[in-house]
Design a protein around this motif. Structure first.
Motif, mmCIF file in Angstrom:
data_model
loop_
_atom_site.group_PDB
_atom_site.id
_atom_site.type_symbol
_atom_site.label_atom_id
_atom_site.label_comp_id
_atom_site.label_asym_id
_atom_site.label_seq_id
_atom_site.Cartn_x
_atom_site.Cartn_y
_atom_site.Cartn_z
ATOM 1 N N SER A 1 -51.723 32.679 27.443
ATOM 2 C CA SER A 1 -52.969 33.439 27.084
ATOM 3 C C SER A 1 -52.734 34.150 25.610
ATOM 4 O O SER A 1 -53.605 34.398 24.946
ATOM 5 C CB SER A 1 -53.337 34.708 28.205
ATOM 6 N N ASP A 2 -51.508 34.339 25.379
ATOM 7 C CA ASP A 2 -51.014 35.188 24.116
ATOM 8 C C ASP A 2 -50.798 34.039 22.879
ATOM 9 O O ASP A 2 -50.424 34.305 21.851
ATOM 10 C CB ASP A 2 -50.004 35.952 24.115
ATOM 11 N N GLY A 3 -51.154 32.655 23.091
ATOM 12 C CA GLY A 3 -51.008 31.696 22.104
ATOM 13 C C GLY A 3 -49.657 31.126 21.992
ATOM 14 O O GLY A 3 -49.386 30.151 21.281
ATOM 15 N N GLU A 4 -48.648 31.329 22.860
ATOM 16 C CA GLU A 4 -47.403 30.996 22.894
ATOM 17 C C GLU A 4 -47.452 29.422 24.107
ATOM 18 O O GLU A 4 -47.839 29.650 24.979
ATOM 19 C CB GLU A 4 -46.384 31.950 23.147
ATOM 20 N N ILE A 5 -46.273 28.647 23.893
ATOM 21 C CA ILE A 5 -46.104 27.547 24.662
ATOM 22 C C ILE A 5 -45.112 27.996 25.828
ATOM 23 O O ILE A 5 -44.371 28.482 25.600
ATOM 24 C CB ILE A 5 -45.678 26.348 24.020
ATOM 25 N N GLU A 6 -45.876 27.780 26.875
ATOM 26 C CA GLU A 6 -45.012 28.153 28.287
ATOM 27 C C GLU A 6 -44.681 26.951 28.825
ATOM 28 O O GLU A 6 -45.258 26.164 29.338
ATOM 29 C CB GLU A 6 -45.904 29.115 29.121
ATOM 30 N N THR A 7 -43.067 27.072 29.595
ATOM 31 C CA THR A 7 -42.603 25.868 30.128
ATOM 32 C C THR A 7 -42.189 26.594 31.605
ATOM 33 O O THR A 7 -41.711 27.501 31.629
ATOM 34 C CB THR A 7 -41.358 25.353 29.405
ATOM 35 N N LYS A 8 -42.748 25.529 32.471
ATOM 36 C CA LYS A 8 -42.583 25.640 33.928
ATOM 37 C C LYS A 8 -41.712 24.805 34.579
ATOM 38 O O LYS A 8 -41.808 23.441 34.260
ATOM 39 C CB LYS A 8 -43.812 25.821 34.637
ATOM 40 N N LEU A 9 -40.610 25.210 35.200
ATOM 41 C CA LEU A 9 -39.582 24.200 35.856
ATOM 42 C C LEU A 9 -40.096 24.043 37.507
ATOM 43 O O LEU A 9 -39.650 25.100 38.109
ATOM 44 C CB LEU A 9 -38.061 24.624 35.600
ATOM 45 N N ILE A 10 -40.692 23.135 37.866
ATOM 46 C CA ILE A 10 -40.914 22.891 39.289
ATOM 47 C C ILE A 10 -39.913 22.223 39.859
ATOM 48 O O ILE A 10 -39.748 20.919 39.742
ATOM 49 C CB ILE A 10 -42.461 22.173 39.494
#
Length: 786
Positions: A705-714
């Motif tokens: 939401s703040d414009g940064e890229i978020e990486t998720k490790l599932i």
């Protein structure tokens, strides 16, 4: 010309009925040409008309030609007109009106070098209008003049009557100072410098002078220079202790002239304009009056220009005031009543000539002088035009008298305080043609202006003949018989002597009877004097009592004044304290206002921060809610197979991982990156890779939401299924996010313990037809929904 803007029109006043008006008397005088070879552009057609011709070489007008223009005046005086003829037609009636208690205004108008000063002052052997007017005035009232200082100016444009004692003291004081020449018994000897101007062989005299009045003449002389009024008769004494300084920075010596201070115009109680503080000199003869004029004439500002060797740079006004008051009943003394004093004045004005700077080549102070002269003359023209418009069109516009000192000083004359006469002086040379045209137009317009006729002001006195009644030479008593002829020629005459004796006896009897009457009258007078003395004594006693009471009252008044002074001081002290308190209160109020403003600004800033915090909390709550819903949906949709799975035991430290990196992911190039040992990295999951590993991890990237890229490790565990395929059970989710150190931190953590639902990923091997058919791989990323 038009009325300048910004003038408020005067309200129409009550109309005066039956007011007789006379037009302004405008005369024209033509001076001779300077040389025979000069071109003349003015021609005298008749005794009242002149004609202007355009000179050769002058540019034509719009029609290609110049028209010969004619102008009409009350009377035109040609080049051969003498000063006496001009005086008898113009100035002599004004002097007669002056003696009849009427005011008059005579001024000369024209271009520079047209003969205005010559007409007014004259030259040696040819006295002008001013010396001839003075000569006629003193020839008429000479035997009936009052002694010096009997009349005295009150400095408010009026005259006061002094008693004989005060006038005598003033004369003695003057004689002791020897500053003013004594009153001569006959004509005093004139100064040789101007003697030829006032020694006139053709003296005039007004015969109808009221002999039962006493007269005194006062003169004043001013100039209007650069629209400032200066007194030309003012004596500036030299102070050796504090010498004055000229504009050049040098001190003024005894023999140097100090320019007088400018004067102001004021209005007296009769709404007449006068120059405040102007010197008024009492004169008793033509010689003395002209000497005063000549003294001021030397101070007048003149300069050498290209048009005139001695050009007047100022407007000069020489005023002659005639004061007259009636005699008492016996004809011996002036009636001591200020209301019976009549003051009339004649103003002789020599206007400065209008000029064009393009012809004079004026620079510096001369240019400024010319501008002020032209401006004052323009104001005079404007006033005349507005007066004519008001009279002809019935309008009520404000006449701009105050725009110039010349018009402001003489506004009363145009309002009906006396006759107005103007002499237009014309130089017929061709070089002055254009300026002469403007002068002619102004003169033509001025003749249409009407001025109210002045009202006669008769002297309010007793019966005529009081002065003659007191003169010696008459009979002592009309009741005494006249003596008969007493010459005895014949010795036998016996009638003359008896008749003379009889007349003498009767005269003696009458004298005796008169002596008795005189004795009776004397006795009666003595008794009256005694009675008067007794009354005087009683009055003195009464006055003594009144004086004592008055002294007591004076003491009371002094005490009251002392008390008043004390109260005034106390009042001033209180006022001072009040001022201090008011200033202190203002300071406190100002501080209060500043603090209130600061408080309001801080409250606004606080409200703004609170509103921003609420909005941020709401946004974060929305993000948490959205994220929770999203993951719930993902976990529910991530169930690939509902078959029963079984847990496989993990060997400690020997797990192999399938690292699923989609090709769409970006390399963030950050310092800290997840490192998975013993991992098989694939871009698309397949059965071969899953069969060799025990763990599975999916790297998923999305925009926060703040414009940064978020990486998720599932993360999940890999199991075999009954159908021969591979299944994945998701057990943990890790979120990697980049944050700015200065930004507000609102972190949302997702722990594996919060993952309530177990998500299974089932990779099936589907065969078409038989077991030997090709196996179909399922896109885990698309199936899970990332």
């Amino acid at each position: 010309l038009s009325l300048s803007k910004g003038k408020t029109p005067r309200r129409p006043g009550p109309k005066k009925a039956n007011i007789e008006k006379d037009p302004v008397g405008v005369y024209c005088r033509i001076r001779p040409l300077g040389g025979e070879d000069e071109e003349c552009c003015v021609e005298m057609i008749s005794s009242s008309t002149i004609q202007l011709h355009a000179p050769n070489g002058l540019k034509a007008n719009r029609n290609g030609e110049y028209k010969e223009t004619q102008y009409t005046f009350k009377k035109v005086f040609g080049i051969n007109t003498t000063q006496l003829e001009l005086f008898e037609d113009i100035a002599k009636p004004l002097v007669e009106d002056l003696i009849r208690c009427k005011n008059g205004l005579l001024f000369t108008y024209g271009v520079t070098g047209s003969g205005k000063t010559f007409t007014m002052t004259g030259s040696p052997g040819e006295g002008g209008l001013l010396p001839r007017s003075l000569d006629m005035l003193f020839n008429s009232i000479g035997p009936f003049q009052a002694k010096r200082f009997v009349f005295k100016p009150d400095d408010k444009n009026g005259m006061e009557i002094q008693s004989q004692v005060d006038a005598l003291l003033e004369r003695q004081k003057r004689d002791s100072q020897q500053s003013v020449p004594k009153t001569p018994s006959s004509r005093q000897k004139a100064d040789p410098e101007f003697a030829d101007m006032i020694n006139l062989d053709d003296a005039c005299k007004f015969e109808n002078v009221d002999e039962d009045c006493c007269y005194s003449v006062f003169v004043s002389y001013i100039e209007i220079y650069n629209n400032y009024i200066y007194d030309l008769l003012e004596d500036v004494p030299f102070d050796p202790i504090r010498p004055k300084w000229l504009s050049g920075g040098t001190p003024v010596q005894n023999n140097e002239f100090i320019p007088p201070q400018s004067k102001i115009l004021r209005e007296d109680q009769n709404h007449n304009m006068y120059v405040a503080g102007c010197t008024e000199v009492e004169v008793k003869s033509t010689e003395e009056a002209f000497e005063v004029f000549w003294k001021g004439q030397k101070k007048r500002r003149i300069a050498n220009t290209q048009l005139n060797r001695e050009s007047s740079r100022s407007h000069s006004v020489f005023t002659v005031k005639l004061v007259q008051a009636p005699l008492d009943a016996d004809g011996d003394h002036i009636l001591q009543d200020k209301n019976q004093v009549n003051v009339s004045q004649l103003c002789l004005v020599d206007l400065a000539g209008s000029e064009r700077t393009s012809r004079t080549k004026a620079e510096g102070s001369r240019l400024r002088e010319a501008g002020n002269i032209n401006q004052s003359l323009m104001t005079l023209r404007t006033c005349m035009e507005v007066l004519r418009e008001n009279q002809m069109c019935g309008t009520n516009k404000m006449v701009p008298y105050r725009d110039s000192k010349v018009t402001h000083l003489f506004k009363n004359y145009f309002d009906g305080e006396g006759k107005v006469r103007m002499i237009v002086c014309v130089n017929p040379k061709a070089d002055d043609y254009e300026e002469t045209m403007l002068v002619m137009r102004f003169a033509e317009m001025t003749q249409e202006v009407e001025v109210a006729r002045p009202v006669d002001r008769p002297i309010c006195g007793l019966a005529a003949g009081r002065r003659h009644r007191n003169q010696r030479g008459g009979p002592i008593n009309e009741n005494l018989p006249v003596l008969p002829p007493c010459d005895v020629v014949d010795p036998a005459d016996d009638q003359t002597l008896p008749r003379l004796i009889e007349v003498l006896e009767r005269r003696h009897q009458i004298r005796q009877m008169m002596m008795g009457q005189i004795d009776k009258t004397a006795n009666t007078l003595k008794s009256m004097v005694q009675q008067f003395d007794s009354q005087l004594n009683s009055k003195e006693t009464f006055l003594h009592d009144q004086r004592s009471r008055l002294n007591e009252k004076d003491k009371v008044i002094i005490n009251q004044k002392t008390e008043i002074e004390r109260l005034e001081k106390k009042s001033k002290t209180l006022e001072y304290k009040i001022d201090i308190l008011q200033k202190t209160t203002e300071m406190y109020e100002q501080d209060k206002r500043s603090l209130q403003q600061e408080l309001e600004s801080r409250e606004q800033r606080l409200h703004r921060e609170l509103s921003e915090r609420r909005r941020a909390e709401q946004r974060m709550q929305g993000i948490v809610t959205d994220t929770k819903l999203k993951w719930e949906k993902e976990c529910v949709s991530g169930i690939i197979d509902s078959n029963l799975i079984y847990l496989r035991s993990h060997s400690a430290g020997g797990e192999k991982w399938v690292d699923h990196k989609p090709s769409s992911n970006l390399d963030l190039e950050t310092v800290m990156q997840p490192i998975i040992p013993n991992a098989i990295t694939v871009s698309t999951p397949n059965e071969k890779a899953l069969s060799k590993c025990h763990k599975y991890v999916l790297r998923h990237q999305e925009l926060a939401s703040d414009g940064e890229i978020e990486t998720k490790l599932i993360k999940g565990n890999v199991f075999k299924t009954r159908g021969g395929g591979q299944a994945v059970q998701f057990t943990d989710i890790e979120t990697l996010k980049q944050e700015c150190p200065t930004a507000s931190r609102y972190s949302i953590c997702a722990n594996s313990s919060e993952l309530k639902n177990v998500v299974f990923l089932h990779v099936c091997t589907e065969r078409s037809g038989s077991e030997e058919g090709p196996s179909q791989m399922v896109d885990i990323e698309n199936r899970v929904g990332f």
